[in-house]
Design a protein around this motif. Sequence first.
Motif, PDB file in Angstrom:
ATOM      1  N   VAL A   1       0.860  -1.178   0.000  1.00  0.00           N
ATOM      2  CA  VAL A   1       0.000   0.000   0.000  1.00  0.00           C
ATOM      3  C   VAL A   1       0.897   1.229   0.000  1.00  0.00           C
ATOM      4  N   LEU A   2       0.713   2.089  -0.990  1.00  0.00           N
ATOM      5  CA  LEU A   2       1.535   3.291  -1.149  1.00  0.00           C
ATOM      6  C   LEU A   2       0.623   4.508  -1.170  1.00  0.00           C
ATOM      7  N   ASP A   3       0.792   5.389  -0.187  1.00  0.00           N
ATOM      8  CA  ASP A   3      -0.062   6.572  -0.055  1.00  0.00           C
ATOM      9  C   ASP A   3       0.742   7.805  -0.477  1.00  0.00           C
ATOM     10  N   GLU A   4       0.414   8.358  -1.636  1.00  0.00           N
ATOM     11  CA  GLU A   4       1.141   9.506  -2.205  1.00  0.00           C
ATOM     12  C   GLU A   4       2.620   9.149  -2.377  1.00  0.00           C
ATOM     13  N   LEU A   5       2.848   8.189  -3.230  1.00  0.00           N
ATOM     14  CA  LEU A   5       4.168   7.606  -3.456  1.00  0.00           C
ATOM     15  C   LEU A   5       5.254   8.635  -3.743  1.00  0.00           C
ATOM     16  N   THR A   6       4.975   9.605  -4.603  1.00  0.00           N
ATOM     17  CA  THR A   6       6.043  10.476  -5.088  1.00  0.00           C
ATOM     18  C   THR A   6       5.904  11.925  -4.638  1.00  0.00           C
ATOM     19  N   THR A   7       5.134  12.172  -3.582  1.00  0.00           N
ATOM     20  CA  THR A   7       5.020  13.534  -3.056  1.00  0.00           C
ATOM     21  C   THR A   7       6.398  14.053  -2.630  1.00  0.00           C
ATOM     22  N   GLY A   8       6.771  15.210  -3.121  1.00  0.00           N
ATOM     23  CA  GLY A   8       8.036  15.821  -2.741  1.00  0.00           C
ATOM     24  C   GLY A   8       9.253  15.297  -3.465  1.00  0.00           C
ATOM     25  N   LEU A   9       9.066  14.409  -4.436  1.00  0.00           N
ATOM     26  CA  LEU A   9      10.215  13.858  -5.144  1.00  0.00           C
ATOM     27  C   LEU A   9      10.500  14.647  -6.414  1.00  0.00           C
ATOM     28  N   ASP A  10      11.787  14.763  -6.760  1.00  0.00           N
ATOM     29  CA  ASP A  10      12.150  15.420  -8.004  1.00  0.00           C
ATOM     30  C   ASP A  10      11.867  14.464  -9.172  1.00  0.00           C
ATOM     31  N   PRO A  11      11.860  14.959 -10.398  1.00  0.00           N
ATOM     32  CA  PRO A  11      11.493  14.113 -11.538  1.00  0.00           C
ATOM     33  C   PRO A  11      12.330  12.842 -11.666  1.00  0.00           C
ATOM     34  N   ARG A  12      13.636  12.908 -11.389  1.00  0.00           N
ATOM     35  CA  ARG A  12      14.465  11.707 -11.496  1.00  0.00           C
ATOM     36  C   ARG A  12      14.065  10.673 -10.444  1.00  0.00           C
ATOM     37  N   ALA A  13      13.882  11.113  -9.198  1.00  0.00           N
ATOM     38  CA  ALA A  13      13.483  10.195  -8.131  1.00  0.00           C
ATOM     39  C   ALA A  13      12.081   9.644  -8.387  1.00  0.00           C
ATOM     40  N   ARG A  14      11.204  10.484  -8.944  1.00  0.00           N
ATOM     41  CA  ARG A  14       9.848  10.034  -9.242  1.00  0.00           C
ATOM     42  C   ARG A  14       9.873   8.874 -10.234  1.00  0.00           C
ATOM     43  N   ARG A  15      10.672   9.016 -11.259  1.00  0.00           N
ATOM     44  CA  ARG A  15      10.733   7.948 -12.263  1.00  0.00           C
ATOM     45  C   ARG A  15      11.382   6.686 -11.701  1.00  0.00           C
ATOM     46  N   ARG A  16      12.311   6.854 -10.787  1.00  0.00           N
ATOM     47  CA  ARG A  16      12.907   5.690 -10.129  1.00  0.00           C
ATOM     48  C   ARG A  16      11.840   4.931  -9.347  1.00  0.00           C
ATOM     49  N   MET A  17      10.967   5.664  -8.648  1.00  0.00           N
ATOM     50  CA  MET A  17       9.902   5.026  -7.876  1.00  0.00           C
ATOM     51  C   MET A  17       8.880   4.351  -8.782  1.00  0.00           C
ATOM     52  N   TRP A  18       8.595   4.985  -9.912  1.00  0.00           N
ATOM     53  CA  TRP A  18       7.677   4.360 -10.858  1.00  0.00           C
ATOM     54  C   TRP A  18       8.243   3.028 -11.361  1.00  0.00           C
ATOM     55  N   ALA A  19       9.534   3.015 -11.667  1.00  0.00           N
ATOM     56  CA  ALA A  19      10.167   1.773 -12.119  1.00  0.00           C
ATOM     57  C   ALA A  19      10.123   0.714 -11.021  1.00  0.00           C
ATOM     58  N   THR A  20      10.255   1.137  -9.774  1.00  0.00           N
ATOM     59  CA  THR A  20      10.170   0.201  -8.650  1.00  0.00           C
ATOM     60  C   THR A  20       8.788  -0.437  -8.585  1.00  0.00           C
ATOM     61  N   VAL A  21       7.740   0.370  -8.741  1.00  0.00           N
ATOM     62  CA  VAL A  21       6.378  -0.166  -8.718  1.00  0.00           C
ATOM     63  C   VAL A  21       6.148  -1.113  -9.888  1.00  0.00           C
ATOM     64  N   GLU A  22       6.650  -0.765 -11.047  1.00  0.00           N
ATOM     65  CA  GLU A  22       6.502  -1.649 -12.208  1.00  0.00           C
ATOM     66  C   GLU A  22       7.218  -2.974 -11.972  1.00  0.00           C
ATOM     67  N   GLY A  23       8.367  -2.923 -11.293  1.00  0.00           N
ATOM     68  CA  GLY A  23       9.070  -4.157 -10.950  1.00  0.00           C
ATOM     69  C   GLY A  23       8.291  -5.013  -9.971  1.00  0.00           C
ATOM     70  N   LEU A  24       7.619  -4.376  -9.008  1.00  0.00           N
ATOM     71  CA  LEU A  24       6.779  -5.122  -8.069  1.00  0.00           C
ATOM     72  C   LEU A  24       5.664  -5.835  -8.806  1.00  0.00           C
ATOM     73  N   ARG A  25       4.998  -5.140  -9.727  1.00  0.00           N
ATOM     74  CA  ARG A  25       3.912  -5.766 -10.490  1.00  0.00           C
ATOM     75  C   ARG A  25       4.445  -6.949 -11.299  1.00  0.00           C
ATOM     76  N   ASP A  26       5.605  -6.783 -11.916  1.00  0.00           N
ATOM     77  CA  ASP A  26       6.187  -7.874 -12.701  1.00  0.00           C
ATOM     78  C   ASP A  26       6.475  -9.100 -11.831  1.00  0.00           C
ATOM     79  N   ASP A  27       6.739  -8.870 -10.548  1.00  0.00           N
ATOM     80  CA  ASP A  27       7.009  -9.967  -9.616  1.00  0.00           C
ATOM     81  C   ASP A  27       5.734 -10.555  -9.016  1.00  0.00           C
ATOM     82  N   GLY A  28       4.564 -10.083  -9.468  1.00  0.00           N
ATOM     83  CA  GLY A  28       3.304 -10.619  -8.970  1.00  0.00           C
ATOM     84  C   GLY A  28       2.804  -9.977  -7.699  1.00  0.00           C
ATOM     85  N   VAL A  29       3.425  -8.877  -7.278  1.00  0.00           N
ATOM     86  CA  VAL A  29       2.995  -8.172  -6.067  1.00  0.00           C
ATOM     87  C   VAL A  29       1.771  -7.319  -6.403  1.00  0.00           C
TER      88      VAL A  29
END
Length: 260
Positions: free
Chosen positions: A171-199
């Motif tokens: 459960v992620l509540d406002e995942l990228t609040t306060g993050l710069d664009p580079r960090a935001r995209r890193r977090m998006w890639a992390t979420v995509e990796g979780l989905r790929d792992d069946g999470v």
Amino acid sequence: MSPRPAPHQSGSRPAPSRPRAAIVAEHLHKRYRSTTALADVSLRVEQGEVVGVLGVNGAGKTTTVEMIAGLRRPDGGTVRVLGLDPQRDRGRVRQLLGVQLQDAFLHGALTVAELVGLYRSFYPDPRPAGELLDLVGLAGQRDVRFERLSGGQQQRLSIALALAGRPRVVVLDELTTGLDPRARRRMWATVEGLRDDGVAVLLVSHTMEEVERLCDRVVLLDAGRVVAVDTPAGLVATAGTDTLDDAFVALTGKQLEAAE
């Protein structure tokens, strides 16, 4: 001579069983004195699916995710996380569920490495500390105290701690609040990796670009009720708008408009 077994009849094959849903919330209700936070909220998140929760401020998003995490007890309705009750089966759910909430209440004097080590100690098979820090881009801050981190770095650390136990539901509540664009995209890639792992991921967000990129489906809340469940593109089509941002405006805020 033994009789040959009768050939299998195709019509008698059992239907394939549906995978157990990761999150099932049904008819959730919650009141705070005279305020109804949730009037009737139901949602479902399958394994390997990212579901977004959208709504205006006060629509009931945080109350919903806190109930799913077992942090708040509903007045009515039920919640199941991988078939478990977050209230009754609290200990078992904590081993399967990772939670990152908007406000991180962590000990300011502890370093990043100490906090990661503490959270890893809660689980029998945690992710390696170095992997967690690399995942959120904090390897260079491992010896920095929490109180000395920037707001965006604190947010990233909270995400790392939510993933320390290799959760099957996040459960992620406002995942990228306060993050710069580079960090935001890193977090998006992390979420995509979780989905790929069946999470299974339940994502609360106000960032429409984030929702369009990550979410398989969206649950739209308004005044404590579900007003729509669809893909991001489906919500745009339903609202008859050009963008998800415009669809959000068109489909929510009805009670606020009536009050005005």
